[in-house]
Design a protein around this motif. Structure first.
Motif, PDB file in Angstrom:
ATOM      1  N   GLY A 238      29.846  58.110  28.975  1.00 39.25           N
ATOM      2  CA  GLY A 238      31.182  58.619  29.245  1.00 39.25           C
ATOM      3  C   GLY A 238      31.166  60.082  29.599  1.00 39.25           C
ATOM      4  O   GLY A 238      32.161  60.790  29.421  1.00 39.25           O
ATOM      5  N   LEU A 239      30.034  60.563  30.108  1.00 42.29           N
ATOM      6  CA  LEU A 239      29.903  61.958  30.505  1.00 42.29           C
ATOM      7  C   LEU A 239      30.372  62.128  31.948  1.00 42.29           C
ATOM      8  O   LEU A 239      30.581  61.156  32.670  1.00 42.29           O
ATOM      9  CB  LEU A 239      28.463  62.427  30.356  1.00 42.29           C
ATOM     10  CG  LEU A 239      27.399  61.865  31.318  1.00 42.29           C
ATOM     11  CD1 LEU A 239      26.134  62.704  31.253  1.00 42.29           C
ATOM     12  CD2 LEU A 239      27.055  60.414  31.004  1.00 42.29           C
ATOM     13  N   ILE A 248      22.416  69.901  39.274  1.00 47.75           N
ATOM     14  CA  ILE A 248      23.297  68.888  38.701  1.00 47.75           C
ATOM     15  C   ILE A 248      23.712  69.293  37.291  1.00 47.75           C
ATOM     16  O   ILE A 248      22.855  69.601  36.449  1.00 47.75           O
ATOM     17  CB  ILE A 248      22.586  67.524  38.657  1.00 47.75           C
ATOM     18  CG1 ILE A 248      22.173  67.091  40.067  1.00 47.75           C
ATOM     19  CG2 ILE A 248      23.475  66.474  38.010  1.00 47.75           C
ATOM     20  CD1 ILE A 248      21.193  65.935  40.084  1.00 47.75           C
ATOM     21  N   TYR A 249      25.018  69.266  37.030  1.00 49.44           N
ATOM     22  CA  TYR A 249      25.549  69.583  35.712  1.00 49.44           C
ATOM     23  C   TYR A 249      25.991  68.297  35.029  1.00 49.44           C
ATOM     24  O   TYR A 249      26.813  67.548  35.568  1.00 49.44           O
ATOM     25  CB  TYR A 249      26.723  70.547  35.833  1.00 49.44           C
ATOM     26  CG  TYR A 249      26.328  71.953  36.236  1.00 49.44           C
ATOM     27  CD1 TYR A 249      26.350  73.004  35.322  1.00 49.44           C
ATOM     28  CD2 TYR A 249      25.927  72.223  37.544  1.00 49.44           C
ATOM     29  CE1 TYR A 249      25.986  74.288  35.709  1.00 49.44           C
ATOM     30  CE2 TYR A 249      25.555  73.501  37.932  1.00 49.44           C
ATOM     31  CZ  TYR A 249      25.586  74.528  37.009  1.00 49.44           C
ATOM     32  OH  TYR A 249      25.212  75.802  37.388  1.00 49.44           O
ATOM     33  N   ALA A 250      25.430  68.018  33.847  1.00 48.67           N
ATOM     34  CA  ALA A 250      25.817  66.867  33.028  1.00 48.67           C
ATOM     35  C   ALA A 250      26.718  67.394  31.918  1.00 48.67           C
ATOM     36  O   ALA A 250      26.296  68.220  31.103  1.00 48.67           O
ATOM     37  CB  ALA A 250      24.588  66.181  32.449  1.00 48.67           C
ATOM     38  N   ALA A 266      30.694  68.882  23.495  1.00 50.55           N
ATOM     39  CA  ALA A 266      31.017  69.949  24.451  1.00 50.55           C
ATOM     40  C   ALA A 266      29.776  70.380  25.225  1.00 50.55           C
ATOM     41  O   ALA A 266      29.837  71.289  26.049  1.00 50.55           O
ATOM     42  CB  ALA A 266      31.613  71.150  23.715  1.00 50.55           C
ATOM     43  N   GLU A 267      28.675  69.701  24.976  1.00 48.36           N
ATOM     44  CA  GLU A 267      27.392  70.121  25.535  1.00 48.36           C
ATOM     45  C   GLU A 267      27.351  69.976  27.062  1.00 48.36           C
ATOM     46  O   GLU A 267      27.871  69.020  27.632  1.00 48.36           O
ATOM     47  CB  GLU A 267      26.265  69.284  24.920  1.00 48.36           C
ATOM     48  CG  GLU A 267      24.868  69.703  25.356  1.00 48.36           C
ATOM     49  CD  GLU A 267      23.781  68.922  24.635  1.00 48.36           C
ATOM     50  OE1 GLU A 267      22.601  69.144  24.945  1.00 48.36           O
ATOM     51  OE2 GLU A 267      24.120  68.094  23.773  1.00 48.36           O
ATOM     52  N   VAL A 268      26.703  70.952  27.705  1.00 46.68           N
ATOM     53  CA  VAL A 268      26.487  70.929  29.148  1.00 46.68           C
ATOM     54  C   VAL A 268      25.019  71.248  29.424  1.00 46.68           C
ATOM     55  O   VAL A 268      24.475  72.218  28.889  1.00 46.68           O
ATOM     56  CB  VAL A 268      27.373  71.959  29.888  1.00 46.68           C
ATOM     57  CG1 VAL A 268      27.154  71.861  31.395  1.00 46.68           C
ATOM     58  CG2 VAL A 268      28.836  71.748  29.549  1.00 46.68           C
ATOM     59  N   GLU A 269      24.387  70.394  30.227  1.00 46.45           N
ATOM     60  CA  GLU A 269      23.006  70.627  30.646  1.00 46.45           C
ATOM     61  C   GLU A 269      22.947  70.658  32.170  1.00 46.45           C
ATOM     62  O   GLU A 269      23.753  70.034  32.849  1.00 46.45           O
ATOM     63  CB  GLU A 269      22.084  69.527  30.132  1.00 46.45           C
ATOM     64  CG  GLU A 269      21.943  69.475  28.627  1.00 46.45           C
ATOM     65  CD  GLU A 269      20.966  68.387  28.196  1.00 46.45           C
ATOM     66  OE1 GLU A 269      19.768  68.494  28.512  1.00 46.45           O
ATOM     67  OE2 GLU A 269      21.415  67.412  27.563  1.00 46.45           O
ATOM     68  N   LYS A 270      21.962  71.379  32.684  1.00 50.35           N
ATOM     69  CA  LYS A 270      21.804  71.536  34.131  1.00 50.35           C
ATOM     70  C   LYS A 270      20.428  71.038  34.552  1.00 50.35           C
ATOM     71  O   LYS A 270      19.417  71.360  33.937  1.00 50.35           O
ATOM     72  CB  LYS A 270      21.967  73.016  34.499  1.00 50.35           C
ATOM     73  CG  LYS A 270      21.841  73.309  35.979  1.00 50.35           C
ATOM     74  CD  LYS A 270      22.167  74.784  36.270  1.00 50.35           C
ATOM     75  CE  LYS A 270      21.165  75.735  35.644  1.00 50.35           C
ATOM     76  NZ  LYS A 270      21.436  77.132  36.023  1.00 50.35           N
ATOM     77  N   LYS A 280      19.836  74.429  29.358  1.00 38.26           N
ATOM     78  CA  LYS A 280      21.146  74.456  28.706  1.00 38.26           C
ATOM     79  C   LYS A 280      22.112  75.357  29.479  1.00 38.26           C
ATOM     80  O   LYS A 280      21.717  76.357  30.075  1.00 38.26           O
ATOM     81  CB  LYS A 280      21.011  74.976  27.279  1.00 38.26           C
ATOM     82  CG  LYS A 280      20.248  74.045  26.349  1.00 38.26           C
ATOM     83  CD  LYS A 280      21.056  72.801  26.012  1.00 38.26           C
ATOM     84  CE  LYS A 280      20.343  71.953  24.968  1.00 38.26           C
ATOM     85  NZ  LYS A 280      21.127  70.748  24.627  1.00 38.26           N
ATOM     86  N   VAL A 281      23.388  74.998  29.440  1.00 36.59           N
ATOM     87  CA  VAL A 281      24.465  75.771  30.051  1.00 36.59           C
ATOM     88  C   VAL A 281      25.524  75.997  28.980  1.00 36.59           C
ATOM     89  O   VAL A 281      25.634  75.226  28.023  1.00 36.59           O
ATOM     90  CB  VAL A 281      25.066  75.013  31.263  1.00 36.59           C
ATOM     91  CG1 VAL A 281      26.242  75.770  31.866  1.00 36.59           C
ATOM     92  CG2 VAL A 281      23.995  74.783  32.322  1.00 36.59           C
TER      93      VAL A 281
END
Length: 420
Positions: A238-239, A248-250, A266-270, A280-281
């Protein structure tokens, strides 16, 4: 124009020099660039909602359908970034959520969705009209979708809430025909996808045997093959995902392995497709899953979502800063670093869907202008063709010669920078 041997020498020199620079940075541990990445809140959606779908067309953002508690919506709202306002554009033929719509030639294509169905509906925003294409081969929701070379890919998803699909189908608008393509390596639903340089990347999701997925698969439409790439650090479903500067940003998603309804993160990875690496972002202000994201004007907009059955109307915007890892313009990673040996010109090779290759010797400004047009058209805005000046290839008694590239005829393009 440099010879092939000279270009090879240039590439080798660049790779070697970048390698030396990376070693120096890693050994000293010096942080040269300040973290400037930033999330800001913008005008909220008109309702609390998850399983909504965002698209960008002609500089505006479309919010399509969605879900709140046990209710699905049929609304289409449009956000104007300049006026910072939402307005209702129209309505879907029926209520719908958990779709992954895609844009081609200024039209929106929507397949299936919840309540689960197999309809293909096509929306023309200019006319505010709907038409129907040939129905999908089976009921589907929770899938990923991308237009590639003028054809729509529908990837994975589910037909009931206890299964996940590895099937991939391709729809050709010119023939109104669905064709089955190579299957995913891992069945997945509640997944997400992006298109980068002619290849599709499918990220995360869930299946019944492996639970939450951190894996990412790359699809090569030319060879009809899937390749498994390096996984995210955190399995999630569900991301949302979006692309900035060919990275690419997940974003967000649900991390619980036992229930669909949460908790959200709330995590964001690139992800960098060229190096097959993740970083990490800055996290989102609001932890959530079943959200949606879209890139527009060098920013990522993220809408809606839910967390443990709490629904959100939040609409947040991410603007990347220069932390030394992201390019300041579309192109090769690291072009924002002043010490990186980047050339002022490039050989750009455009490969067409016919297999024909066209080579151009251009300034980096011309290359970046082309990439900006390509990414804009990929997001649903801009003209269908782009004129490239042939410069030194201009033979004959002509004041100028231009080669017009048609967006839906471009398979891939490669940029090799050099210093003249």
């Amino acid at each position: 124009m440099p010879t092939k041997a000279q270009r090879g020498e240039i590439v080798l020199k660049r790779i070697f020099t970048v390698f030396i620079i990376c070693i120096v940075f890693l050994s000293t541990g010096t942080q040269i660039f300040a973290e400037q990445n930033e999330w800001t809140s913008v005008t909220d959606l008109t309702k609390t909602i998850d399983r909504v779908n965002l698209l960008a067309i002609d500089g505006k953002i479309y919010s399509i359908g969605g879900h709140d508690q046990n209710k699905f919506y049929d609304t289409i709202d449009v956000y104007d970034p300049e006026a910072k306002t939402w307005t209702q554009k129209g309505k879907l033929p029926a209520v719908r959520g958990t779709v992954n719509a895609a844009v081609y030639d200024g039209k929106i294509y929507i397949v299936g969705g919840e309540p689960i169905n197999n309809k293909l509906d096509i929306y023309d925003p200019l006319k505010n009209e709907w038409t129907q294409g040939k129905s999908f081969p089976n009921d589907v929701a929770g899938y990923a979708a991308q237009f590639v070379n003028g054809k729509l890919l529908v990837i994975g998803g589910f037909t009931k809430y206890t299964d996940s699909s590895d099937k991939v189908y391709e729809y050709d608008p010119s023939t109104n025909i669905w064709t089955e393509k190579a299957h995913l390596s891992t069945p997945r639903r509640y997944t997400t996808s992006v298109l980068v340089n002619g290849k599709v990347y499918v990220i995360g999701g869930i299946n019944e045997l492996k639970g939450m997925l951190s894996s990412i698969e790359e699809y090569d439409p030319q060879n009809n093959t899937w390749t498994t790439k390096s996984p995210m650090s955190t399995p999630r479903m569900g991301l949302a995902s979006a692309v900035l500067n060919n990275e690419i940003y997940a974003i967000g998603g649900n991390t619980a392995t036992d229930k669909i309804s949460g908790p959200g993160t709330a995590e964001v990875e690139k992800y960098n497709p060229k190096t097959d690496t993740w970083s990490k972002v800055t996290s989102m202000p609001t932890a959530r899953g079943f959200l949606s994201a879209v890139s527009l004007n060098n920013s990522i907009y993220v809408a809606g979502g839910s967390n443990k059955s709490v629904y959100f109307s939040v609409f947040e915007k991410y603007t990347p800063g220069d932390d030394g890892t992201s390019p300041s313009q579309p192109g090769e990673p690291g072009t924002s670093q002043p010490d990186n040996p980047v050339g002022d010109r490039a050989i750009m090779v455009v490969t067409l869907t016919t297999g024909l290759e066209k080579e151009f010797d251009l300034s980096m400004k011309e290359v970046n202008d082309f990439i900006s047009w390509y990414e804009g058209k990929q997001a649903g805005s801009g003209s269908a063709s782009y004129a490239i000046n042939k410069h030194d290839n201009n033979k004959g008694p002509f004041s100028s010669r231009k080669d017009y590239m048609l967006f839906d005829r471009i398979l891939t393009f490669e940029v090799s920078e050099y210093t003249k």
